[in-house]
Scaffold this active site. Structure first.
Site, PDB file in Angstrom:
ATOM      1  CB  SER A   1     -19.453   1.380 -55.547  1.00  0.00           C
ATOM      2  OG  SER A   1     -19.994   2.671 -55.811  1.00  0.00           O
TER       3      SER A   1
ATOM      4  CG  ASP B   1     -19.582  -3.256 -53.866  1.00  0.00           C
ATOM      5  OD1 ASP B   1     -19.336  -4.473 -53.934  1.00  0.00           O
ATOM      6  OD2 ASP B   1     -20.722  -2.781 -54.037  1.00  0.00           O
TER       7      ASP B   1
ATOM      8  CG  HIS C   1     -22.812  -8.615 -54.551  1.00  0.00           C
ATOM      9  ND1 HIS C   1     -22.143  -7.521 -55.021  1.00  0.00           N
ATOM     10  CD2 HIS C   1     -21.899  -9.378 -53.896  1.00  0.00           C
ATOM     11  CE1 HIS C   1     -20.867  -7.612 -54.670  1.00  0.00           C
ATOM     12  NE2 HIS C   1     -20.690  -8.733 -53.997  1.00  0.00           N
TER      13      HIS C   1
ATOM     14  CG  ASP D   1     -26.410   0.719 -52.931  1.00  0.00           C
ATOM     15  OD1 ASP D   1     -26.749   1.742 -52.294  1.00  0.00           O
ATOM     16  OD2 ASP D   1     -25.892   0.779 -54.054  1.00  0.00           O
TER      17      ASP D   1
ATOM     18  NE  ARG E   1     -26.025  23.046 -40.746  1.00  0.00           N
ATOM     19  CZ  ARG E   1     -25.518  24.202 -40.320  1.00  0.00           C
ATOM     20  NH1 ARG E   1     -24.344  24.217 -39.740  1.00  0.00           N
ATOM     21  NH2 ARG E   1     -26.177  25.326 -40.470  1.00  0.00           N
TER      22      ARG E   1
END
Ligand SMILES: [Zn+2]
Length: 317
Positions: free
Chosen positions: A48, A81, A210, A256, A281
């Protein structure tokens, strides 16, 4: 292998939907690619405007294409997006996108058509597909905030006129879902009859949903049990409904919120259980595995799992 998004949507149309997963980081990119590979599903990765601002323009796009070299079996498209006209031109000219979404849905119909038409001409000249939007979803997605009284559902007749005159490859429709953690307004639900009416007037045109995350209650409960404060009544599209949406012409389902929920759950639980950790990590690895699992599960819900060999065969790759 990177392909034009319209090709993936045409192969899926009427049978299954391709998951379009929003990414903001390399952990999300790698997790989504792992999940789609495990599910043997075609994949759309979407970036986006706010994600591009967060990661700096070009960084996520480069990471997507670099990561894809580690997943040689994968067939995927990179999608921009909710772009405005300038962002779409930037995406088209970069040569890195399989599609862009021009969102001129706040404009009157004639203006939306004119803007979309301009983007379509430039995109098609470069082999890039275009998604456009007619109707307005309520709710909040980053800086895109639409109040309930400004939201409106897609009119089937206007949708037919819009696609015919704009030439867009796929149409995002407003049929009751919202952006954000609450996928429906207080009393709202998915308007399946409207979806069927839109499909009837637009045979063969892939539709896009969406605000379509499922918002699993178990995920919300785990986040809150680990110190989160997500509305306990948050809910999304029931997973059992996804195949029905695909049969009604929805060929791309945007996800999302479900990815955000995995991130919040993993981070909260990991830091709670490992208070001495300083290594990004460690929770990053847990997140990638958990996100891959969620992506694979959604691909199965969408009917896209196990389709990869067929997609490769039909594309001749
Ligand atoms: Zn959206």
């Amino acid at each position: 292998m990177h392909v034009n998004t319209a090709v993936l949507l045409q192969l899926a149309y009427g049978e299954y939907a391709v998951g379009a997963f929003s990414v903001n980081s390399i952990e999300q990119i790698l997790g989504a690619m792992r999940g789609a590979t495990e599910a043997a599903a075609p994949l759309i990765i979407q970036v986006s405007h706010q994600a591009r601002r967060y990661a700096m323009p070009g960084v996520l796009e480069a990471a997507v294409h670099a990561a894809a070299r580690h997943f040689p079996e994968l067939v995927f498209a990179l999608h921009l997006d909710h772009g405005d006209e300038a962002a779409c031109y930037e995406g088209i000219d970069s040569g890195l996108y399989g599609s862009v979404m021009i969102d001129a849905s706040a404009q009157p119909l004639a203006e939306n058509i004119a803007i979309t038409r301009r983007v379509v001409e430039r995109a098609h000249a470069r082999g890039v597909a275009v998604e456009a939007e007619l109707g307005r979803l309520g709710g909040k997605e980053d800086d895109l905030v639409v109040a309930e009284d400004a939201a409106w559902l897609t009119d089937p007749d206007a949708a037919a006129e819009f696609v015919a005159r704009s030439g867009c490859d796929a149409l995002a429709v407003a049929v009751g879902t919202r952006h954000g953690i609450h996928k429906f307004a207080a009393s709202g639900q998915l308007d399946l009859e409207r979806l069927a009416a839109i499909r009837a007037r637009l045979p063969g045109v892939p539709l896009v949903l969406h605000g379509a995350s499922s918002v699993p209650a178990a995920e919300v409960a785990r986040i809150n049990a680990a110190g989160g404060a997500v509305a306990a009544d948050a809910h999304g599209v029931p997973e059992a409904l996804y195949p029905e949406l695909a049969r009604r012409g929805v060929a791309k389902i945007n996800i999302d919120t479900d990815g955000r929920l995995v991130w919040a759950r993993v981070l909260r639980e990991y830091l709670r259980d490992h208070p001495a950790t300083l290594d990004l990590r460690e929770p990053g690895r847990v997140f990638m595995a958990a996100y891959a699992e969620r992506v694979a599960q959604l691909c199965r819900c969408f009917g896209a799992a196990g389709r990869l060999a067929e997609v490769r065969r039909r594309l001749g790759v």
